[in-house]
Design an enzyme around this catalytic site. Structure first.
Site, PDB file in Angstrom:
ATOM      1  N   ASP A  39     -29.615  -0.633  -1.940  1.00 17.75           N
ATOM      2  CA  ASP A  39     -29.194  -1.733  -1.069  1.00 17.75           C
ATOM      3  C   ASP A  39     -28.945  -3.010  -1.861  1.00 17.75           C
ATOM      4  O   ASP A  39     -29.333  -3.127  -3.018  1.00 17.75           O
ATOM      5  CB  ASP A  39     -30.291  -2.032  -0.041  1.00 17.75           C
TER       6      ASP A  39
ATOM      7  N   LYS B 100     -25.780  -3.545   2.188  1.00 17.12           N
ATOM      8  CA  LYS B 100     -25.380  -4.195   3.430  1.00 17.12           C
ATOM      9  C   LYS B 100     -25.831  -5.635   3.339  1.00 17.12           C
ATOM     10  O   LYS B 100     -26.914  -5.931   2.889  1.00 17.12           O
ATOM     11  CB  LYS B 100     -26.042  -3.526   4.630  1.00 17.12           C
TER      12      LYS B 100
ATOM     13  N   MET C 177     -34.318 -12.206   8.824  1.00 17.64           N
ATOM     14  CA  MET C 177     -32.901 -12.410   9.116  1.00 17.64           C
ATOM     15  C   MET C 177     -32.654 -13.665   9.944  1.00 17.64           C
ATOM     16  O   MET C 177     -31.808 -13.678  10.843  1.00 17.64           O
ATOM     17  CB  MET C 177     -32.323 -11.168   9.824  1.00 17.64           C
TER      18      MET C 177
HETATM   19  N1  SAH Z   1     -36.901  -3.872   4.544  1.00 16.26           N
HETATM   20  C1  SAH Z   1     -36.910  -5.277   4.169  1.00 16.26           C
HETATM   21  C2  SAH Z   1     -36.219  -6.147   5.197  1.00 16.26           C
HETATM   22  C3  SAH Z   1     -34.733  -5.880   5.298  1.00 16.26           C
HETATM   23  S1  SAH Z   1     -33.917  -6.942   6.435  1.00 16.26           S
HETATM   24  C4  SAH Z   1     -38.356  -5.722   3.946  1.00 16.26           C
HETATM   25  O1  SAH Z   1     -39.275  -4.963   4.258  1.00 16.26           O
HETATM   26  O2  SAH Z   1     -38.589  -6.823   3.454  1.00 16.26           O
HETATM   27  C5  SAH Z   1     -33.369  -8.243   5.358  1.00 16.26           C
HETATM   28  C6  SAH Z   1     -34.168  -9.505   5.606  1.00 16.26           C
HETATM   29  O3  SAH Z   1     -35.419  -9.408   4.929  1.00 16.26           O
HETATM   30  C7  SAH Z   1     -33.552 -10.764   5.091  1.00 16.26           C
HETATM   31  O4  SAH Z   1     -32.623 -11.301   6.030  1.00 16.26           O
HETATM   32  C8  SAH Z   1     -34.755 -11.669   4.967  1.00 16.26           C
HETATM   33  O5  SAH Z   1     -35.142 -12.174   6.228  1.00 16.26           O
HETATM   34  C9  SAH Z   1     -35.813 -10.690   4.513  1.00 16.26           C
HETATM   35  N2  SAH Z   1     -36.013 -10.667   3.053  1.00 16.26           N
HETATM   36  C10 SAH Z   1     -35.719  -9.662   2.210  1.00 16.26           C
HETATM   37  N3  SAH Z   1     -36.104  -9.977   0.946  1.00 16.26           N
HETATM   38  C11 SAH Z   1     -36.674 -11.196   1.015  1.00 16.26           C
HETATM   39  C12 SAH Z   1     -37.308 -12.051   0.059  1.00 16.26           C
HETATM   40  N4  SAH Z   1     -37.430 -11.705  -1.227  1.00 16.26           N
HETATM   41  N5  SAH Z   1     -37.789 -13.242   0.488  1.00 16.26           N
HETATM   42  C13 SAH Z   1     -37.693 -13.604   1.779  1.00 16.26           C
HETATM   43  N6  SAH Z   1     -37.107 -12.839   2.724  1.00 16.26           N
HETATM   44  C14 SAH Z   1     -36.614 -11.651   2.352  1.00 16.26           C
END
Ligand code: SAH
Length: 272
Positions: A35, A56, A165
């Site tokens: 991803d 995505k 998000m």
């Molecule tokens: N599976 C992922 C989430 C995917 S949805 C998880 O468990 O973290 C994608 C969202 O995750 C982004 O829009 C943001 O809100 C959050 N996100 C992902 N990486 C991040 C990071 N390093 N710091 C803060 N938010 C993050």
């Protein structure tokens, strides 16, 4: 020869936050579907594999979900170990349901290796525990992107709520939370690129949350609301965050004029 698919949580974006099990499975991979939010440095765990970007981003999809499902099935029929590498934890807003179902329908075995989800990386980044003895007894992980952001239940909410998000609509999120019964002065923290070297953290009140948009623009961010967004003690666990130049960028939003006091205004460093 049918293989298996291993879903691996890559962690929040820094390569060393993958688990040992995740790294070990990655080393067995013949193909890796990854991803957008996974660290390119993870490739060193599987230099032998073919790496396919199915990233995505935001609202759009670089590769449609149905196409990813079909690709997983096709690859698993031709390879021994196919790794599906997902940012954070695969079970949290990772479209894992669809992909598991597609594999099950095709009779392909799968395994899920957990990862550090963004909410946990943010709590670690700012040293603000998500649960607190006696007053922080529940935590919710919610998406800010759905129509009602999970707020349909009115005043009912967890002691700490973490929104994923939310980056592009902090003002909308704040208005919905206020409408759902959260007080205007509720503590909120926003952490973008949590766990990464260039992480940025800021703290706000619910009624000034919209101001965080500029600071975190274009970066993956989680918004923590409620008990888990409060500092453990004054000066303790203050976010220590550096931008790419190494300068502190931890910021505290301006208080509403009526309540302004000697506290730092604008984007003043928290730890100063
Ligand atoms: N599976 C992922 C989430 C995917 S949805 C998880 O468990 O973290 C994608 C969202 O995750 C982004 O829009 C943001 O809100 C959050 N996100 C992902 N990486 C991040 C990071 N390093 N710091 C803060 N938010 C993050």
């Amino acid at each position: 020869m049918a293989g298996r698919v291993v879903f691996i949580g890559a962690g929040p974006g820094a390569a060393d936050l993958i688990t040992l099990r995740g790294a070990a499975r990655l080393a067995e991979a013949e193909v890796v579907l990854f991803d957008a939010l996974t660290d390119p440095a993870l490739r060193s765990h599987a230099p032998q594999a073919r790496w396919i970007d199915v990233g995505k981003r935001g609202f759009g999809c670089a590769t449609g979900q149905a196409a990813i499902d079909a690709l997983l099935v096709r690859l698993a029929r031709r390879h021994r170990v196919v790794v599906r590498l997902k940012g954070g934890d695969p079970s949290v807003f990772g479209r894992l349901e669809e992909e598991l179902a597609a594999l099950a329908a095709a009779g392909i075995p799968s395994e899920v290796v957990p990862g550090v989800t963004a909410a946990l990386a943010a709590a670690a980044q700012t040293q603000r525990p998500l649960t607190r003895r006696g007053r922080g007894r529940s935590v919710s992980l919610a998406t800010a992107m759905t129509a009602d952001a999970g707020l349909a239940a009115g005043a009912a909410h967890a002691d700490t709520e973490v929104f994923y998000m939310a980056g592009r609509q902090l003002g909308v999120l704040a208005r919905r939370l206020l409408a759902a019964g959260w007080a205007a002065g509720t503590a909120v923290q926003v952490v973008s690129r949590a766990g990464c070297a260039d992480a940025v953290a800021s703290e706000h009140r619910l009624d000034t949350l919209a101001a965080a948009s500029v600071l975190h623009a274009g970066r993956p961010a989680v918004v923590t609301v409620g008990v888990g967004a409060t500092a453990v003690a004054p000066g303790v666990g203050a976010p220590v965050v550096a931008n790419v130049d190494g300068a502190p960028v931890v910021a505290r939003a301006r208080r509403p004029a009526a309540e302004a006091d000697a506290s730092p205004a604008g984007a003043a460093p928290l730890a100063a």
